[in-house]
Design an enzyme around this catalytic site. Structure first.
Site, PDB file in Angstrom:
ATOM      1  N   SER A 114       0.809  -1.214   0.000  1.00 21.27           N
ATOM      2  CA  SER A 114       0.000   0.000   0.000  1.00 21.27           C
ATOM      3  C   SER A 114       0.846   1.271   0.000  1.00 21.27           C
ATOM      4  CB  SER A 114      -0.910   0.009   1.230  1.00 21.27           C
ATOM      5  OG  SER A 114      -1.584   1.244   1.350  1.00 21.27           O
ATOM      6  N   TYR A 136      -2.224   5.861  -4.832  1.00 23.49           N
ATOM      7  CA  TYR A 136      -3.433   6.680  -4.909  1.00 23.49           C
ATOM      8  C   TYR A 136      -3.117   7.953  -5.680  1.00 23.49           C
ATOM      9  CZ  TYR A 136      -5.649   3.890  -1.206  1.00 23.49           C
ATOM     10  OH  TYR A 136      -6.194   2.876  -0.468  1.00 23.49           O
ATOM     11  N   THR A 162      -5.259   2.428  -7.230  1.00 22.57           N
ATOM     12  CA  THR A 162      -6.542   2.265  -6.563  1.00 22.57           C
ATOM     13  C   THR A 162      -7.353   3.532  -6.756  1.00 22.57           C
ATOM     14  OG1 THR A 162      -5.662   0.727  -4.930  1.00 22.57           O
ATOM     15  CG2 THR A 162      -7.688   1.870  -4.351  1.00 22.57           C
ATOM     16  N   LYS A 264      -7.578  -0.776  -9.781  1.00 17.39           N
ATOM     17  CA  LYS A 264      -8.337  -1.457  -8.736  1.00 17.39           C
ATOM     18  C   LYS A 264      -9.474  -0.552  -8.275  1.00 17.39           C
ATOM     19  CE  LYS A 264      -7.571  -3.788  -4.272  1.00 17.39           C
ATOM     20  NZ  LYS A 264      -8.546  -3.039  -3.437  1.00 17.39           N
ATOM     21  N   HIS A 288     -13.415  -1.774  -2.563  1.00 20.20           N
ATOM     22  CA  HIS A 288     -12.501  -1.404  -1.478  1.00 20.20           C
ATOM     23  C   HIS A 288     -12.880  -2.093  -0.168  1.00 20.20           C
ATOM     24  CE1 HIS A 288      -9.145   1.535  -1.028  1.00 20.20           C
ATOM     25  NE2 HIS A 288      -9.293   1.191   0.237  1.00 20.20           N
ATOM     26  N   GLY A 320     -12.689  -8.784  -2.303  1.00 21.54           N
ATOM     27  CA  GLY A 320     -13.841  -8.445  -1.477  1.00 21.54           C
ATOM     28  C   GLY A 320     -14.566  -9.669  -0.959  1.00 21.54           C
ATOM     29  N   GLY A 342      -7.527  -9.374   1.676  1.00 17.61           N
ATOM     30  CA  GLY A 342      -7.110  -8.307   2.554  1.00 17.61           C
ATOM     31  C   GLY A 342      -7.283  -8.669   4.017  1.00 17.61           C
ATOM     32  N   ARG A 343      -8.515  -8.548   4.525  1.00 17.03           N
ATOM     33  CA  ARG A 343      -8.747  -8.805   5.947  1.00 17.03           C
ATOM     34  C   ARG A 343      -8.296 -10.207   6.362  1.00 17.03           C
ATOM     35  NH1 ARG A 343     -13.413  -5.665   4.516  1.00 17.03           N
ATOM     36  NH2 ARG A 343     -13.654  -3.796   5.830  1.00 17.03           N
TER      37      ARG A 343
END
Length: 400
Positions: A114, A136, A162, A264, A288, A320, A342-343
Site C-alpha cells: 500500500s 493513490y 486504486t 483497482k 474497497h 472483497g 485483505g482482511r
C-alpha cells in the site's frame, strides 16, 4: 498464564478462527480498524454474505487424482490464484508488511504494498522481489511521477492504481481514531485498551519498538515521512481523479517500467471498458472491501458481467469477501483470473506474524484444491459457470 494461549498449537484451521483469535489478542482499536466498513458497513457484510448464495455442483466418482492450481498471471508464475491485496497501516504487528511480504515469498505469490504502508517500499521489495506497489492519486502529476520513479527504482514488478477511495468520511461501525504519533498523550489515552493485550505489546517490547504510524511510501524519496493522519489529509486535498489521469499513469508507468499496470476499484462495465481504453493491463473488480461507498453491491455479484465484457481484452481479478478456498473457486468460475485478499491475511498477521499469514494462504490453497476435487475438475483453468449453482437475479450489470 501464557502470553499466547495458543502457543502450544499456533496454527488455525480456518480464517474464521484466525479472526476470533485476532479479536482476543489485539487491542480493540487495532482490531476494529481491520473490520470497520464505511457508514453502516453493509457493503463489507454483503461482500462475504453473497458467496453463501452460490452453490457448487459436485460429482460422485471419477475424482481427478491431481489438480493444477498454478497460473501465469501478469508476468508471474504463481502456484495458486490468490494475491496479497495492498492494505494500509499494518502496524498491528511489529514486522507489518515485511512479515506479509516474507509470507507471500514463501508461498510464491504476489505481494501488494500500500501507498499507506508502515514499511518503506525498498525494504519490502528486498523481502520479496515480486511486489506490486499500490498508489493513490494525490497531488499533481509531478508528485505522482516522483512516487512512481521511487517504486520503480526499488524494483517493484507492477503498479496498482486504486481509484475507489476518495470520499469515504463516516463509519457507523466504529473505525477508531488514529493518533498523529505515539507520544505521552497517546499513551495515556490508549494505554488502558492496550495494557490487557499482553501478547500484542510484548511483540513490540521484545523488539524495542513502538507501533509505526507514519506513511513512508507517501513521502517523496529522501523526504521525512508524514504521519498517517498527515498523509491522509494530503490525499483527501488532492483534485479528484479523472480517466485522463489514469491513462497518463498507465502510459507513464509503461515507459518507466514496462511492468503491468492495474486499476483497482472497478464495479461497472463502462468503467471496465474505460480502463481498457486507458491502457491498463489488469483490473480488479473491487469496492474497497466496503470501505468507500456503502451500499455498493458485493463484488462477486458484479464479476461475471464485467468479465464477460472485457475478459478477453484485459486480466480480470476480484477482491472483497474472500474467506475460503471455495470462495476463490467461485470467483474463478465466474471469470476472475485470481483474487486478492485483505482482511483474511491481516487476521493471520495479527495472530502469528509471518507464520499466521502463511497459515491463511495454506488454508486458501488447500480449500481450492479440495473444492476442485469435489467438483471433478483437474485444473483451475477448466472452471466455469457450469460448476456453480447461481440463483436467478444474482448477477448485477452496472454501467451498461
Amino acid at each position: 498464564m501464557a502470553l499466547n494461549p495458543w502457543k502450544a498449537n499456533p496454527r488455525f484451521e480456518t480464517v474464521a478462527v484466525a479472526q476470533t483469535r485476532a479479536r482476543k489478542l489485539l487491542p480493540e482499536p487495532v482490531y476494529s480498524s481491520r473490520i470497520a466498513g464505511t457508514e453502516r458497513g453493509q457493503t463489507a457484510d454483503a461482500n462475504t454474505a453473497a458467496f453463501s448464495e452460490i452453490g457448487l455442483s459436485p460429482i460422485a466418482a471419477d475424482y481427478p487424482p491431481s489438480r493444477k492450481l498454478s497460473r501465469n498471471l501478469l508476468g508471474q508464475n504463481i502456484p495458486f490464484p490468490v494475491l496479497i491485496s495492498p492494505t494500509g497501516m499494518q502496524a498491528m504487528h511489529p514486522e507489518g508488511e515485511l512479515a506479509v511480504a516474507r509470507a507471500a515469498a514463501a508461498k510464491g505469490t504476489i505481494m501488494g504494498l500500500s501507498n499507506f504502508s508502515s514499511k518503506p517500499v525498498e525494504d519490502v521489495v528486498a523481502a520479496h522481489p515480486t511486489t506490486f506497489f499500490q498508489i493513490y492519486w494525490s497531488g499533481d502529476r509531478a508528485a505522482m511521477l516522483a512516487r512512481m520513479e521511487r517504486a520503480h527504482a526499488a524494483g517493484v514488478q507492477g503498479l496498482i492504481a486504486t481509484t475507489d477511495w476518495s470520499f469515504a468520511k463516516g463509519r457507523d461501525t466504529g473505525s477508531p481514531e488514529v493518533p498523529q504519533r505515539i507520544d505521552l498523550r497517546a499513551m495515556i489515552r490508549f494505554g488502558p485498551k492496550v495494557a490487557t493485550k499482553r501478547q500484542w505489546w510484548w511483540e513490540y517490547a521484545k523488539r524495542g519498538r513502538i507501533p509505526e504510524l507514519t506513511a513512508p511510501n507517501f513521502a517523496l524519496r529522501g523526504a521525512t515521512p508524514p504521519s498517517f493522519a498527515e498523509a491522509y489529509s494530503q490525499f483527501m486535498a488532492a483534485p479528484p481523479l479523472q480517466w485522463d489521469d489514469v491513462a497518463w499513469m498507465a502510459e507513464t508507468w509503461r515507459q518507466l517500467s514496462g511492468t503491468p499496470f492495474m486499476v483497482k476499484g472497478i464495479c461497472r462495465i463502462d468503467d471496465a471498458k474505460r480502463a481498457v481504453q486507458a491502457g491498463a493491463d489488469a483490473i480488479s473488480v473491487s469496492n474497497h472491501g466496503g470501505n468507500n461507498l456503502d451500499g455498493t453491491p458485493a463484488t462477486i455479484r458484479l464479476l461475471h458481467g464485467i468479465a464477460n465484457e472485457v475478459g478477453d481484452q484485459i486480466t480480470v481479478l476480484m477482491d472483497g469477501g474472500v474467506r475460503r478456498g471455495s470462495d476463490v473457486v467461485k470467483a474463478l468460475a465466474l471469470g476472475a483470473q485470481a483474487v486478492l485478499i485483505g482482511r483474511a491475511y491481516l487476521w493471520g498477521l495479527g495472530v502469528n506474524g509471518q507464520a499466521g499469514v502463511e497459515n491463511v494462504l495454506d488454508i486458501l490453497r488447500d480449500g481450492i484444491d479440495s473444492t476442485l476435487l469435489g467438483l471433478g475438475v483437474s485444473a483451475v483453468d477448466e472452471l466455469g459457470p457450469e460448476h456453480l449453482i447461481v440463483p436467478d437475479g444474482f448477477h448485477l450489470r452496472l454501467g451498461v
